[in-house]
Design a protein around this motif. Structure first.
Motif, PDB file in Angstrom:
ATOM      1  N   ALA A 142      88.374 -14.183   2.486  1.00 18.16           N
ATOM      2  CA  ALA A 142      87.516 -12.998   2.381  1.00 18.16           C
ATOM      3  C   ALA A 142      87.269 -12.621   0.928  1.00 18.16           C
ATOM      4  O   ALA A 142      86.177 -12.155   0.574  1.00 18.16           O
ATOM      5  CB  ALA A 142      88.172 -11.837   3.130  1.00 18.16           C
ATOM      6  N   ARG A 143      88.246 -12.820   0.074  1.00 16.81           N
ATOM      7  CA  ARG A 143      88.071 -12.451  -1.330  1.00 16.81           C
ATOM      8  C   ARG A 143      86.953 -13.252  -1.972  1.00 16.81           C
ATOM      9  O   ARG A 143      86.138 -12.700  -2.728  1.00 16.81           O
ATOM     10  CB  ARG A 143      89.380 -12.675  -2.095  1.00 16.81           C
ATOM     11  N   HIS A 144      86.884 -14.556  -1.693  1.00 17.97           N
ATOM     12  CA  HIS A 144      85.813 -15.376  -2.260  1.00 17.97           C
ATOM     13  C   HIS A 144      84.445 -14.902  -1.777  1.00 17.97           C
ATOM     14  O   HIS A 144      83.469 -14.853  -2.549  1.00 17.97           O
ATOM     15  CB  HIS A 144      86.029 -16.838  -1.886  1.00 17.97           C
ATOM     16  N   LYS A 145      84.359 -14.535  -0.494  1.00 20.10           N
ATOM     17  CA  LYS A 145      83.072 -14.092   0.045  1.00 20.10           C
ATOM     18  C   LYS A 145      82.634 -12.772  -0.587  1.00 20.10           C
ATOM     19  O   LYS A 145      81.463 -12.597  -0.944  1.00 20.10           O
ATOM     20  CB  LYS A 145      83.180 -13.944   1.558  1.00 20.10           C
ATOM     21  N   VAL A 146      83.580 -11.854  -0.725  1.00 19.25           N
ATOM     22  CA  VAL A 146      83.244 -10.566  -1.329  1.00 19.25           C
ATOM     23  C   VAL A 146      82.830 -10.747  -2.783  1.00 19.25           C
ATOM     24  O   VAL A 146      81.856 -10.133  -3.260  1.00 19.25           O
ATOM     25  CB  VAL A 146      84.438  -9.596  -1.218  1.00 19.25           C
ATOM     26  N   GLU A 147      83.539 -11.610  -3.506  1.00 18.69           N
ATOM     27  CA  GLU A 147      83.197 -11.836  -4.912  1.00 18.69           C
ATOM     28  C   GLU A 147      81.836 -12.499  -5.059  1.00 18.69           C
ATOM     29  O   GLU A 147      81.092 -12.206  -6.007  1.00 18.69           O
ATOM     30  CB  GLU A 147      84.280 -12.672  -5.582  1.00 18.69           C
ATOM     31  N   ARG A 148      81.490 -13.380  -4.128  1.00 16.38           N
ATOM     32  CA  ARG A 148      80.160 -13.988  -4.191  1.00 16.38           C
ATOM     33  C   ARG A 148      79.075 -12.938  -3.956  1.00 16.38           C
ATOM     34  O   ARG A 148      78.016 -12.966  -4.604  1.00 16.38           O
ATOM     35  CB  ARG A 148      80.052 -15.115  -3.165  1.00 16.38           C
ATOM     36  N   VAL A 149      79.326 -12.039  -3.012  1.00 15.29           N
ATOM     37  CA  VAL A 149      78.351 -10.975  -2.766  1.00 15.29           C
ATOM     38  C   VAL A 149      78.212 -10.074  -3.989  1.00 15.29           C
ATOM     39  O   VAL A 149      77.104  -9.695  -4.388  1.00 15.29           O
ATOM     40  CB  VAL A 149      78.760 -10.154  -1.528  1.00 15.29           C
ATOM     41  N   MET A 150      79.329  -9.726  -4.610  1.00 13.21           N
ATOM     42  CA  MET A 150      79.273  -8.884  -5.799  1.00 13.21           C
ATOM     43  C   MET A 150      78.573  -9.595  -6.951  1.00 13.21           C
ATOM     44  O   MET A 150      77.813  -8.978  -7.702  1.00 13.21           O
ATOM     45  CB  MET A 150      80.686  -8.469  -6.213  1.00 13.21           C
ATOM     46  N   LEU A 151      78.838 -10.908  -7.094  1.00 15.72           N
ATOM     47  CA  LEU A 151      78.149 -11.665  -8.134  1.00 15.72           C
ATOM     48  C   LEU A 151      76.647 -11.681  -7.889  1.00 15.72           C
ATOM     49  O   LEU A 151      75.845 -11.524  -8.813  1.00 15.72           O
ATOM     50  CB  LEU A 151      78.699 -13.092  -8.182  1.00 15.72           C
ATOM     51  N   GLY A 152      76.259 -11.859  -6.630  1.00 16.36           N
ATOM     52  CA  GLY A 152      74.837 -11.818  -6.306  1.00 16.36           C
ATOM     53  C   GLY A 152      74.226 -10.454  -6.558  1.00 16.36           C
ATOM     54  O   GLY A 152      73.088 -10.339  -7.010  1.00 16.36           O
ATOM     55  N   THR A 153      75.007  -9.394  -6.296  1.00 14.61           N
ATOM     56  CA  THR A 153      74.511  -8.042  -6.555  1.00 14.61           C
ATOM     57  C   THR A 153      74.297  -7.812  -8.042  1.00 14.61           C
ATOM     58  O   THR A 153      73.271  -7.260  -8.463  1.00 14.61           O
ATOM     59  CB  THR A 153      75.505  -7.013  -5.997  1.00 14.61           C
ATOM     60  N   LEU A 154      75.269  -8.240  -8.852  1.00  8.43           N
ATOM     61  CA  LEU A 154      75.120  -8.071 -10.304  1.00  8.43           C
ATOM     62  C   LEU A 154      73.947  -8.891 -10.836  1.00  8.43           C
ATOM     63  O   LEU A 154      73.182  -8.423 -11.696  1.00  8.43           O
ATOM     64  CB  LEU A 154      76.419  -8.489 -11.002  1.00  8.43           C
ATOM     65  N   PHE A 155      73.793 -10.102 -10.334  1.00  7.19           N
ATOM     66  CA  PHE A 155      72.664 -10.937 -10.756  1.00  7.19           C
ATOM     67  C   PHE A 155      71.336 -10.297 -10.354  1.00  7.19           C
ATOM     68  O   PHE A 155      70.371 -10.294 -11.129  1.00  7.19           O
ATOM     69  CB  PHE A 155      72.802 -12.332 -10.146  1.00  7.19           C
ATOM     70  N   SER A 156      71.289  -9.730  -9.143  1.00 11.87           N
ATOM     71  CA  SER A 156      70.058  -9.074  -8.685  1.00 11.87           C
ATOM     72  C   SER A 156      69.735  -7.865  -9.549  1.00 11.87           C
ATOM     73  O   SER A 156      68.565  -7.616  -9.879  1.00 11.87           O
ATOM     74  CB  SER A 156      70.199  -8.658  -7.223  1.00 11.87           C
ATOM     75  N   ALA A 157      70.781  -7.108  -9.922  1.00 15.94           N
ATOM     76  CA  ALA A 157      70.540  -5.930 -10.766  1.00 15.94           C
ATOM     77  C   ALA A 157      69.967  -6.330 -12.121  1.00 15.94           C
ATOM     78  O   ALA A 157      69.013  -5.721 -12.617  1.00 15.94           O
ATOM     79  CB  ALA A 157      71.845  -5.148 -10.937  1.00 15.94           C
ATOM     80  N   SER A 158      70.554  -7.373 -12.728  1.00 18.40           N
ATOM     81  CA  SER A 158      70.026  -7.823 -14.017  1.00 18.40           C
ATOM     82  C   SER A 158      68.623  -8.397 -13.876  1.00 18.40           C
ATOM     83  O   SER A 158      67.765  -8.200 -14.743  1.00 18.40           O
ATOM     84  CB  SER A 158      70.969  -8.869 -14.623  1.00 18.40           C
ATOM     85  N   THR A 159      68.373  -9.086 -12.772  1.00 21.36           N
ATOM     86  CA  THR A 159      67.036  -9.634 -12.543  1.00 21.36           C
ATOM     87  C   THR A 159      66.009  -8.525 -12.376  1.00 21.36           C
ATOM     88  O   THR A 159      64.886  -8.615 -12.879  1.00 21.36           O
ATOM     89  CB  THR A 159      67.047 -10.545 -11.305  1.00 21.36           C
ATOM     90  N   ILE A 160      66.388  -7.475 -11.651  1.00 18.18           N
ATOM     91  CA  ILE A 160      65.471  -6.348 -11.466  1.00 18.18           C
ATOM     92  C   ILE A 160      65.127  -5.712 -12.810  1.00 18.18           C
ATOM     93  O   ILE A 160      63.970  -5.350 -13.066  1.00 18.18           O
ATOM     94  CB  ILE A 160      66.096  -5.321 -10.507  1.00 18.18           C
ATOM     95  N   ALA A 161      66.137  -5.568 -13.675  1.00 20.96           N
ATOM     96  CA  ALA A 161      65.871  -4.984 -14.996  1.00 20.96           C
ATOM     97  C   ALA A 161      64.884  -5.845 -15.788  1.00 20.96           C
ATOM     98  O   ALA A 161      63.952  -5.324 -16.423  1.00 20.96           O
ATOM     99  CB  ALA A 161      67.186  -4.833 -15.760  1.00 20.96           C
ATOM    100  N   ILE A 162      65.090  -7.162 -15.730  1.00 25.36           N
ATOM    101  CA  ILE A 162      64.185  -8.059 -16.461  1.00 25.36           C
ATOM    102  C   ILE A 162      62.786  -8.027 -15.859  1.00 25.36           C
ATOM    103  O   ILE A 162      61.775  -7.945 -16.570  1.00 25.36           O
ATOM    104  CB  ILE A 162      64.752  -9.484 -16.460  1.00 25.36           C
ATOM    105  N   LEU A 163      62.708  -8.090 -14.521  1.00 27.73           N
ATOM    106  CA  LEU A 163      61.403  -8.099 -13.868  1.00 27.73           C
ATOM    107  C   LEU A 163      60.670  -6.776 -14.081  1.00 27.73           C
ATOM    108  O   LEU A 163      59.437  -6.764 -14.171  1.00 27.73           O
ATOM    109  CB  LEU A 163      61.575  -8.367 -12.372  1.00 27.73           C
ATOM    110  N   THR A 164      61.408  -5.691 -14.164  1.00 32.40           N
ATOM    111  CA  THR A 164      60.756  -4.405 -14.442  1.00 32.40           C
ATOM    112  C   THR A 164      60.106  -4.415 -15.815  1.00 32.40           C
ATOM    113  O   THR A 164      58.963  -3.962 -15.987  1.00 32.40           O
ATOM    114  CB  THR A 164      61.793  -3.276 -14.355  1.00 32.40           C
ATOM    115  N   THR A 165      60.825  -4.943 -16.800  1.00 35.86           N
ATOM    116  CA  THR A 165      60.243  -5.041 -18.140  1.00 35.86           C
ATOM    117  C   THR A 165      59.018  -5.941 -18.144  1.00 35.86           C
ATOM    118  O   THR A 165      57.974  -5.612 -18.738  1.00 35.86           O
ATOM    119  CB  THR A 165      61.295  -5.583 -19.122  1.00 35.86           C
ATOM    120  N   VAL A 166      59.134  -7.084 -17.471  1.00 38.55           N
ATOM    121  CA  VAL A 166      57.992  -8.006 -17.395  1.00 38.55           C
ATOM    122  C   VAL A 166      56.813  -7.342 -16.684  1.00 38.55           C
ATOM    123  O   VAL A 166      55.653  -7.476 -17.106  1.00 38.55           O
ATOM    124  CB  VAL A 166      58.409  -9.301 -16.681  1.00 38.55           C
TER     125      VAL A 166
END
Length: 484
Positions: free
Chosen positions: A179-203
């Motif tokens: 379960a820890r690996h699955k939760v960490e993958r979800v959190m990693l995807g969330t952080l990546f999505s947040a950074s992507t949203i910031a970049i896409l907003t600027t673009v």
């Protein structure tokens, strides 16, 4: 069911899944086999399975149902307007008589006209525009009813998905479940999505300005815009067919940089010296008073600074110059100096607070080493602490400059709106941000050069700040390598 209510129900189901999953993990862990993940990870995974699919469904359902509802409304409005633009008074009376939500008393007659019907609808929460026509009423009522049904269907569907996800997540709980690996993958995807949203907003911001800027340059020569010295857009109201005018950027760019420079000349020395004092000289009691007092300046709205400049500082400078000149004042009430002084005072806490945090972060060992070698405190500050904190200080100055360049209200009230090209700091000038506001205000044609020029000004300001960032990075890199 509203979207907020459905969201709260989904969160409640997620919390229940978290505690149930963690409890099941603790119950299964008998100590014979080493557990792969702690109970809270099992609970978090069950909660994610309950919440994420349900929220995704709720978001998709909201957009999809809204688009479908708008399409149905458009089709009905087009069908009605193609036949007749209004229904008869008899239809209005029968419609009003049959609306249960109006709850009209039995001894009253149903409204006979739209003017009588609209107050009843408004009293029941149905807002109508003054120009509402009769045929719009049944369409609006049907749309409200359909939206309510869609809300309930979407809420119940999201709740059902949340319950199913929670049950599935709880059933997945096992001693060796990762379960820890699955939760960490979800959190990693969330952080990546947040950074992507910031970049896409600027673009997205850049592209939205770029397309409109291209449309502007298709009507106005880039050469006349970037190198023109006259700003005279000759505003024309929508549909009046006014002349195009002149769109010289030089007066606006010069005013922006000039006022920002005066503000930095005030804010940077005062803010940096106050930061050095608070970090190196002030006692703890003095620091606890002075630092909040300085930061209090940052909480004052810019319009208040502008009013102060317009009412107090500007007239005072004008009167002082009149006394010094023996009659005619040589400083205008609205001038570069007035705007720069007030803006500089506003920016002092930005420089001071950031520089203080940066200087304080310099390791104490560097101070002790310098003092141990015989240097005085002032020499330690000049030759050790400030060079070590230079990259951060440059970043603070850059942030301050960006704030000065983007300021609008102080410039409007303290420097005026006249697009002059002058080197005299006692005269009035204006900035790019002020003209962006002016060009997008009023009843204007959005496809006219007078309006599209605002996007060209905006993207120009964007590239100015970009160049400032690149220059600051180069300075930081140079001095950091020299210090290392």
């Amino acid at each position: 069911m509203s979207g907020l209510t459905a969201f709260l129900f989904v969160l409640v189901v997620g919390l229940i899944a978290f505690f149930a999953g963690a409890a099941r993990a603790r119950a299964l862990d008998d100590g014979k086999i080493k557990a792969h993940s702690r109970p809270q990870y099992h609970g978090a995974w069950a909660m994610l399975l309950a919440v994420l699919p349900a929220l995704g469904f709720l978001i998709v359902w909201s957009f999809g149902s809204g688009a479908y509802l708008n399409k149905q409304i458009d089709e009905r409005v087009i069908a009605q307007t193609s036949e007749k633009s209004a229904v008869s008074d008899t239809l209005v009376r029968s419609l009003a008589d049959g609306i249960k939500r109006l709850d009209a008393p039995a001894n009253t007659n149903p409204p006979a006209t739209m003017s009588e019907l609209m107050p009843l609808l408004a009293g029941k929460g149905v807002t109508l525009a003054p120009d509402t026509q009769d045929y719009m009423i049944p369409i609006a009522l049907d749309a409200n009813s359909m939206a309510s049904r869609f809300g309930w269907l979407g809420g119940l569907g999201a709740l059902a998905l949340a319950v199913l996800g929670a049950l599935y997540g709880i059933r997945q709980v096992a001693v060796r479940e990762r379960a820890r690996h699955k939760v960490e993958r979800v959190m990693l995807g969330t952080l990546f999505s947040a950074s992507t949203i910031a970049i896409l907003t600027t673009v997205g911001i850049v592209l939205s300005m770029l397309f409109q800027t291209i449309a502007f340059f298709s009507e106005v020569s880039p050469w006349s815009f970037f190198f023109g010295t006259v700003w005279d857009p000759r505003f024309a109201a929508a549909g009046s067919g006014g002349s195009q005018g002149q769109f010289g950027l030089i007066p606006l760019l010069a005013g922006t940089l000039y006022i920002a420079l005066v503000a930095l000349l005030v804010a940077v020395p005062v803010g940096l010296m106050s930061a050095v004092y608070m970090a190196e000289y002030a006692s703890r009691n003095v620091r606890s008073i002075v630092k909040p007092a300085l930061e209090l300046l940052a909480g004052i709205p810019t319009i208040v600074y502008g009013i102060f400049a317009l009412v107090t500082l500007g007239p005072w400078l004008r009167d002082i110059s009149a006394v010094l000149a023996g009659g005619s004042p040589f400083i205008q009430a609205q001038s570069i100096l007035t705007a720069g002084l007030v803006m500089g005072v506003m920016l002092i806490p930005v420089v001071s607070s950031l520089s203080d945090d940066i200087i304080t972060a310099v390791p104490q060992a560097m101070r002790d080493g310098s003092l141990g070698l015989g240097a005085t405190r002032s020499e330690t500050i000049r030759r050790v602490i400030l060079p070590a904190a230079l990259p951060g200080i440059v970043g603070a100055i850059l942030l301050t400059a960006s704030r000065a360049i983007g300021e609008t209200m102080i410039v409007v009230l303290a420097a005026g709106v006249a697009a002059n090209l002058t080197a005299n700091p006692f005269e009035a000038m204006t900035t790019i941000t002020v003209k962006i506001v002016n060009q997008l205000t009023g009843d204007l044609e959005f496809n006219s050069p007078q309006t599209l020029v605002a996007f060209a000004l905006g993207i120009t300001l964007f590239f100015v700040t970009l160049v400032m960032n690149i220059a600051a990075l180069a300075i930081v890199r140079k001095y950091r390598e020299q210090y290392e």
